[in-house]
Design an enzyme around this catalytic site. Structure first.
Site, PDB file in Angstrom:
ATOM      1  N   LYS A  54     -13.069 -33.998   6.572  1.00 40.15           N
ATOM      2  CA  LYS A  54     -11.742 -33.479   6.943  1.00 40.15           C
ATOM      3  C   LYS A  54     -11.607 -33.434   8.464  1.00 40.15           C
ATOM      4  CE  LYS A  54     -11.031 -30.871   2.733  1.00 40.15           C
ATOM      5  NZ  LYS A  54     -11.369 -29.660   1.983  1.00 40.15           N
ATOM      6  N   GLN A  98     -12.723 -23.481   3.002  1.00 35.88           N
ATOM      7  CA  GLN A  98     -13.340 -24.362   2.007  1.00 35.88           C
ATOM      8  C   GLN A  98     -13.869 -23.557   0.820  1.00 35.88           C
ATOM      9  OE1 GLN A  98     -13.466 -27.852   2.221  1.00 35.88           O
ATOM     10  NE2 GLN A  98     -14.262 -27.718   0.152  1.00 35.88           N
ATOM     11  N   ASP A 121      -3.232 -25.712   2.200  1.00 36.85           N
ATOM     12  CA  ASP A 121      -3.801 -25.996   0.875  1.00 36.85           C
ATOM     13  C   ASP A 121      -2.804 -25.619  -0.237  1.00 36.85           C
ATOM     14  OD1 ASP A 121      -6.208 -27.252   0.582  1.00 36.85           O
ATOM     15  OD2 ASP A 121      -7.419 -25.438   0.798  1.00 36.85           O
TER      16      ASP A 121
END
Ligand code: NDP
Length: 297
Positions: A54, A98, A121
């Site tokens: 990422k 994460q 997200d």
């Protein structure tokens, strides 16, 4: 029939290119680059790889990448304080924590602490709520990526029968919502669904997000269906090999005999997830800077 292979890798590469170009234009207009902060707790090897890729993808898309690596034993308080600091940092447009988190941390309250306007997200309840009532917010990256592949392939989805197998908050439910918003007739199936095969057989569009290797075979499919396979499953290694093969939730070769189009695993949905994360970050940057979001995003 031999199904068209939906090339998510190529689609994602084009999306990343568009995002990279728009990020440069954003930087000119706003006087700063868009920024994505990624927080990783602990040393889970898969998470380390995801976070590393990422970071690289963010830089390649002409954005700032801020990676925070904290030890496994990090307390809830320390993590909440970091999220608060990122919420207040004007250089940070998107925040991603994460998952999964180590067991002593409360995932829901950490996600709830992220500013909904930086929740790229799309996991915050405010963004889930916005999606369900049709307001603009952030949509989780994987289902939004699936939707981009579907509309690219099929155009208007009005009236099509869509069956989503899986009802997780990060894939199945938002996927169903997006299909509904696109005027498909949507069924969500799950582990308690009776006669799953005949439910799937009705579908013009099948989205499989289960996590069971090659569960859906050709007998379950309607001829001409379009199949989006979200599942990522590693088979046991063959003798003499170190790693097993990666497969989806759909038996690709046999499904290709009856479907009109299908995403492969790997190279289908997987690459879309990071591309959409970058896209969401750029959208966040425009909103945070009070600029109009470019239409082609
Ligand atoms: P979850 O484990 O959270 O959800 C799985 C869903 O599948 C549940 O709703 C479960 O039903 C359902 N299910 C399990 N077994 C069956 C069965 N036998 N028949 C019907 N339904 C069943 O998984 P996720 O949604 O997080 O992920 C699904 C898959 O997608 C995984 O393989 C994951 O690795 C992959 N994935 C891929 C991504 C990508 O970038 N390509 C991103 C995210 C996930 P119930 O609710 O009843 O338990």
């Amino acid at each position: 029939m031999t199904a068209i292979r939906i090339d998510g890798k190529a689609f994602a590469a084009k999306l990343r290119e568009r995002v990279g170009e728009s990020a440069l234009e954003f930087a000119q207009a706003a006087g700063r680059k868009p920024g994505l902060a990624v927080v990783l707790i602990g040393d889970d090897p898969a998470s380390q790889i995801y976070v590393g890729s990422k970071g690289k993808a963010t830089l390649a898309a002409n954005m700032e990448s801020f990676t925070h690596r904290l030890p496994t034993e990090t307390s809830q308080g320390v993590l909440l304080a970091l999220v608060e600091q990122l919420n207040n940092d004007d250089a940070v447009d998107g925040i991603l924590v994460q998952l999964p988190l180590p067991g002593h941390l409360d995932e829901q309250s950490i996600i709830a602490s992220i500013s909904p306007d930086k929740d790229v997200d799309g996991f915050h309840v405010i963004n889930a709520g916005r999606l369900s009532v049709g307001q603009s917010g952030f949509v989780p990256c994987t289902p939004l990526g699936c939707m981009m592949l579907l509309t690219d392939r099929l155009g208007d989805l009005s009236g099509l029968e869509a069956v989503v197998v899986g009802r997780s908050n990060i894939v199945g439910k938002p996927m169903a919502q997006l299909l509904l918003d696109a005027n498909a007739t949507v069924t969500i199936a799950h582990s308690r669904t009776k006669d799953l095969a005949s439910v799937v057989k009705r579908a013009d569009i099948v989205v499989a997000a289960v996590g069971r290797p090659e569960m859906i075979g050709k007998d379950w499919l309607k001829g001409g269906a379009t199949i989006i396979d979200v599942g990522i499953n590693r088979l046991p290694p063959e003798p003499g090999k170190e790693k097993g093969k990666l497969v989806g939730d759909v038996a690709f070769d046999e499904a290709s005999e009856v479907a009109a189009a299908i995403t492969p695993v790997p190279g289908g949905v997987g690459p879309m997830t990071i591309a959409v994360l970058l896209r969401n970050t750029l959208v966040a940057a425009h909103r945070n800077a009070g600029l109009d979001v470019p239409e082609h995003l």
